[in-house]
Scaffold this active site. Structure first.
Site: not given
Length: 414
Positions: A148, A180, A278, A355
């Protein structure tokens, strides 16, 4: 019907706007029967210099040092062509596509963190819903990688914890300035303080491996992501969590680049888990396809549910399921109001997105892997899907259902 054609056209335009921009480099996929010498010869026929690279995890460092040399990944039958002018890239695509050893040539793209949204805190409901609180397992002895935007190594929950880390982003260290990665790592394997912070990590005693493949803006080149995947497999991580991706069109197949690495991972005993995406707007009747790399048949794709265990408004669905064996949603996990760590000075907060769902599954995978040493690779995948709690939504949207930790013995508690 004309209305359907109009809606499809609008959707295509929307997806084109969402697609990441090209890096300026190219990805070359060779035919499976092509030998390394033939692969290098095909690149040289296009006027390129090429070098074989047997260790995929070294790709980022190699291309940073050899800016004008193509890296031929002998393990995967893939090559990366360095950045060049658009006119030259177009010329190379034509030249390379004519070579017998080449199966496909396309631009290299950036992938992105799967756009989380702020939400009202519902702190540890996700850990309870998947049964991690009741499970006798904690992930101890299991290597869990989160690929990530890095991790805030100064966060109080990680400052004294041993974390293996490596950055694949040129000129950026592993420290997470975007947030994130810290949030996703926290959900998968976060260990809260003793001062009353609620438990937010599914596998709090897993051995945490952090690969920074997204930069401080939340974007990552495909070459860096692939190198991070290979690093995690090479380090013996039994579980690899990837909350990143890019949209695809309806009817679009999976990307061979990720599928080859995912197959190698399964063979090595590593399971790759990825966020489905998403891009849906379900209240408006639009369901987006599972994005890449989650649409690869050998990567476990995770959709999101809310606190009522209903499919989340934004969660992408398996409308491309069955196309060349990919595109399906495999499991669902909590993805709304998910409480976890954030970089200082915020320290904690709640986000939503697939996520946030993905590391719930990765954490549960670590628990299952601890429960039985035989559960590695495909066997671990099967245990996760076979033990899932069936939900009311279609399998297209939530796969086999809500992921469950081993040994919880009861219905999910939201």
């Amino acid at each position: 019907m004309s209305n359907g054609d109009s809606e499809e056209t609008q959707t295509d335009v929307l997806l084109d706007r969402q697609r990441p921009k090209p890096t300026g480099g190219l990805v070359v996929i060779f035919r499976e029967a092509a030998e390394t010498a033939a692969q290098i010869a095909a690149l040289e026929a296009g006027g390129l210099r090429a070098s074989a690279l047997p260790i995929v995890a070294d790709l980022t460092d190699f291309m940073a040092a050899e800016r004008e040399v193509c890296a031929v990944l002998t393990e995967l039958g893939v090559a990366f062509v360095p950045e060049c002018a658009p006119a030259r890239a177009g010329e190379l695509i034509g030249l390379l596509s004519d070579q017998e050893a080449v199966a496909d040539t396309r631009p290299e793209f950036y992938l992105f963190a799967t756009a989380p949204f702020q939400d009202t805190p519902e702190r540890t409901w996700g850990v309870a819903a998947v049964g991690a609180v009741e499970s006798p397992f904690t992930g101890q002895g299991i290597r869990l990688a989160v690929l990530d935007s890095g991790l805030d190594l100064q966060h109080p929950d990680y400052r004294e914890r041993r974390v293996a880390s490596r950055s694949f982003v040129p000129e950026e260290d592993v420290d997470d300035l975007q947030g994130h990665g810290t949030h996703c790592a926290g959900t998968a394997a976060g260990r809260p303080l003793d001062s009353g912070t609620p438990r937010y990590g599914v596998a709090p005693q897993a051995e945490l491996y952090v690969g920074k493949v997204l930069n401080n803006r939340g974007a990552g080149r495909e070459r860096d992501i692939l190198a991070g995947m290979a690093w995690a497999v090479g380090e013996g991580c039994q579980v690899i969590s990837m909350s990143l991706g890019a949209p695809v069109r309806q009817g679009e197949t999976y990307n061979t680049l990720y599928e080859r690495e995912a197959q190698a991972a399964l063979s090595a005993g590593s399971l790759i888990v990825a966020a489905a995406g998403n891009e849906s707007a379900r209240s408006n009747g639009y369901i987006a396809p599972v994005g890449m790399p989650a649409n690869s048949p050998s990567i476990l794709a995770v959709a999101a549910v809310d606190q009522a265990l209903e499919v989340a408004e934004f969660s992408s669905g398996g409308i491309n399921a069955g196309i060349d064996g990919g595109g399906a949603v495999d499991l669902a996990a909590p993805g709304v109001g998910v409480f976890s760590a954030l970089p200082l000075p915020r320290e904690y907060g709640s986000l939503r997105g697939t996520s946030m769902a993905c590391p719930h599954v990765a954490g549960c995978a670590a628990l299952w892997a601890e429960s039985d040493p035989a559960l590695r690779g495909r066997a671990l995948w099967d245990s996760l899907t076979q033990s899932a709690l069936p939900l009311s939504a279609d399998e297209r949207d939530l796969g086999k259902g809500l992921v469950q930790a081993p040994g919880r013995g009861g219905p999910a508690a939201a």
